[in-house]
Design a protein around this motif. Structure first.
Motif, PDB file in Angstrom:
ATOM      1  N   GLY A 308       1.274  -0.810   0.065  1.00 38.36           N
ATOM      2  CA  GLY A 308       0.065   0.048  -0.059  1.00 38.36           C
ATOM      3  C   GLY A 308       0.279   1.324  -0.151  1.00 38.36           C
ATOM      4  O   GLY A 308       0.665   2.414  -0.988  1.00 38.36           O
ATOM      5  N   MET A 311       2.227   1.531  -3.643  1.00 34.39           N
ATOM      6  CA  MET A 311       0.899   2.490  -4.566  1.00 34.39           C
ATOM      7  C   MET A 311       0.751   4.136  -4.022  1.00 34.39           C
ATOM      8  O   MET A 311       0.807   4.614  -5.437  1.00 34.39           O
ATOM      9  N   ASN A 312       1.751   3.657  -2.537  1.00 32.46           N
ATOM     10  CA  ASN A 312       1.156   5.358  -2.397  1.00 32.46           C
ATOM     11  C   ASN A 312       2.198   6.643  -3.141  1.00 32.46           C
ATOM     12  O   ASN A 312       1.836   7.170  -3.968  1.00 32.46           O
ATOM     13  N   ASN A 315       1.051   6.281  -6.863  1.00 32.72           N
ATOM     14  CA  ASN A 315       0.312   7.009  -6.608  1.00 32.72           C
ATOM     15  C   ASN A 315       0.152   8.615  -7.783  1.00 32.72           C
ATOM     16  O   ASN A 315       0.162   9.215  -7.768  1.00 32.72           O
ATOM     17  N   VAL A 337      -0.980  -5.487  -5.507  1.00 32.01           N
ATOM     18  CA  VAL A 337      -0.758  -4.001  -6.073  1.00 32.01           C
ATOM     19  C   VAL A 337      -1.397  -4.482  -7.360  1.00 32.01           C
ATOM     20  O   VAL A 337      -2.456  -3.144  -7.295  1.00 32.01           O
ATOM     21  N   ASN A 340      -5.320  -4.491  -7.051  1.00 32.35           N
ATOM     22  CA  ASN A 340      -5.989  -3.625  -6.384  1.00 32.35           C
ATOM     23  C   ASN A 340      -6.217  -2.093  -7.766  1.00 32.35           C
ATOM     24  O   ASN A 340      -7.149  -1.456  -7.535  1.00 32.35           O
ATOM     25  N   TYR A 341      -4.818  -2.553  -8.159  1.00 34.58           N
ATOM     26  CA  TYR A 341      -4.792  -1.029  -9.649  1.00 34.58           C
ATOM     27  C   TYR A 341      -6.068  -1.707 -10.520  1.00 34.58           C
ATOM     28  O   TYR A 341      -6.977  -1.008 -10.887  1.00 34.58           O
ATOM     29  N   ARG A 358       1.633   2.631 -13.537  1.00 38.34           N
ATOM     30  CA  ARG A 358       2.061   2.930 -12.580  1.00 38.34           C
ATOM     31  C   ARG A 358       2.642   2.142 -11.771  1.00 38.34           C
ATOM     32  O   ARG A 358       3.652   2.180 -10.699  1.00 38.34           O
ATOM     33  N   ASN A 437      -2.359   2.914   0.897  1.00 37.44           N
ATOM     34  CA  ASN A 437      -2.979   3.124  -0.568  1.00 37.44           C
ATOM     35  C   ASN A 437      -4.422   4.209  -0.342  1.00 37.44           C
ATOM     36  O   ASN A 437      -4.315   5.179  -2.064  1.00 37.44           O
TER      37      ASN A 437
END
Length: 450
Positions: A308, A311-312, A315, A337, A340-341, A358, A437
């Motif tokens: 997460g 991802m943060n 992003n 990951v 999630n995207y 990403r 994220n």
């Protein structure tokens, strides 16, 4: 005249200038100054009036220091009516951002010009409110119901090129030449005999509007902002602009605004707004402190939290090196990951290309040596002090000088972790909240020597 608003004459053009740093907010003295200056401009012999702002931006909205306090006169409608009722063209010259009441002020002008870097918007929905000075009634008359619902119910900013194409901005002028560009535009429309374009009198784009636009918007808002009242009220007001007279629509807007204003949701959202602003200010940090550039980040641990956190940063467009000790665990973390995207993409919030972009920012590794060129490393393994101290000992060996070493611990002693390094002044706690994220909250814990 007000100290924050001035009135000058340049030959055949009068200029009203707002100067209320830092963002030219609509403080009570600005409202009074606008009324006084446009009253003066109405009586001179110029052919047009320019409304422009000094500093880094056009009027960027209401004065937040006046929130929650007894209102000070004059009411915002007084200067707006003075602008709109001018018998000569009024041209708003926009740079920076024209947001909230700033855009509503510009919409009362007969024409608008802007520089290419300008942005406009009506973001009141983020405070649990709606534009309360005619924004929900005027904007649909310029850009149509569908676009107005999207802009107002989401509070999104509109860039200058899009605003120009949609009709919010009538002409784009060169950066750094806004005032002269606005004067040239004003003289041109006067020489061509242009009429006073009062947005309130425009009817074409609010006539015969398909009601399904509003039903679809309500369904979308109910799903995306479940439980929030302001988006639905914004949609209702735009619908009123398409079904009622301007005067009736304004009355409906005022009613909806007051209901939201008096509701606890608005109070809560405003509390969050001010709390987030306060969180960005560190009481004992000097204003001239030099910020460190963070261009690449390392994250240790590819579990739920580590993934997460990665991802943060992805992003935000910051490349991430994600380190694990085991290939199977690393592959599983990357898979989570990606899923999630992809789940976000299925909801229409990301394109497939953005998913790949990403994912492309995240580099997986099993080797600590791959962290030598990053600007910040965040450890996100399970809560075991011995494991964390071992990791920080390794990081101390491979991380470059000046790299920030951060632990995501929520309970362990940051000083004890920092003590195993030769750079305790560069060690800090960064307690992300799960899912990292999604959750905006980040607790920053300074050690004794940070």
């Amino acid at each position: 005249m007000s100290q924050s608003v001035s009135y000058t004459v340049d030959g055949d053009i009068s200029v009203v200038t707002v100067n209320n740093p830092p963002v030219n907010a609509l403080s009570h003295h600005v409202r009074q100054g606008l009324y006084d200056c446009f009253t003066a401009a109405a009586g001179d012999d110029t052919v047009a009036t320019i409304l422009i702002c000094d500093g880094r931006t056009f009027i960027a909205g209401a004065d937040i220091t006046e929130f929650g306090k007894p209102p000070k006169p004059p009411h915002f409608s007084l200067p707006l009516n003075a602008i709109e009722s001018m018998s000569k063209p009024v041209v708003a010259a926009i740079h920076g951002t024209a947001l909230g009441g700033g855009l509503e002020t510009a919409l009362c002008c007969h024409y608008r010009v802007g520089v290419p870097s300008a942005k406009v918007g009506l973001p009141e929905v983020h405070l649990g409110l709606l534009p309360g000075a005619g924004g929900t009634q005027r904007l649909p008359r310029l850009i149509g119901a569908r676009a107005a619902v999207e802009a107002i119910a989401t509070g999104s900013h509109i860039d200058a090129a899009t605003a120009h194409a949609a009709g919010v901005i009538d002409a784009l002028v060169d950066e750094g030449d806004l005032l002269e560009g606005a004067k040239t535009f004003a003289r041109k429309i006067v020489s061509e005999g242009a009429t006073l374009r009062k947005v309130r009198d425009m009817k074409e784009k609010v006539t015969g509007v398909d009601p399904a636009i509003f039903e679809t918007a309500r369904a979308t808002a109910t799903k995306a902002r479940r439980g929030f009242k302001a988006p639905l009220s914004c949609i209702a007001c735009v619908e009123a602009a398409c079904t009622l007279s301007f005067e009736e629509g304004m009355a409906f807007e005022r009613q909806m605004f007051q209901e939201l204003h008096d509701d606890i949701q608005s109070s809560a959202q405003q509390h969050i707004f001010f709390a987030e602003r306060a969180a960005s200010k560190v009481d004992d940090m000097p204003n001239d402190v030099e910020l460190l550039d963070i261009t690449r980040v390392g994250v240790i641990g590819a579990g739920t939290m580590g993934g997460g956190i990665a991802m943060n940063f992805a992003n935000a467009g910051i490349p991430v090196t994600l380190l694990e000790m085991n290939q199977e665990v690393l592959d599983k973390g990357l898979g989570v990951v990606r899923s999630n995207y992809e789940r976000t993409a299925k909801k229409g919030r990301l394109s497939d290309a953005q998913v790949e972009e990403r994912m492309g920012l995240i580099t997986a590794t099993l080797n600590y040596e791959d962290l030598t060129d990053v600007d910040m490393i965040i450890e996100a393994v399970y809560e075991n002090i011995d494991v964390k101290k071992e990791i920080f000992g390794k990081l101390d060996e491979v991380a470059r000088a000046g790299c920030i070493l951060a632990t995501n611990t929520s309970t362990l002693d940051v000083d004890e972790i920092a003590a195993v390094t030769r750079r305790p002044e560069m060690v800090i706690g960064t307690h992300f909240f799960s899912p990292a994220n999604v959750m905006k909250l980040l607790e920053i814990v300074r050690g004794e020597k940070t």
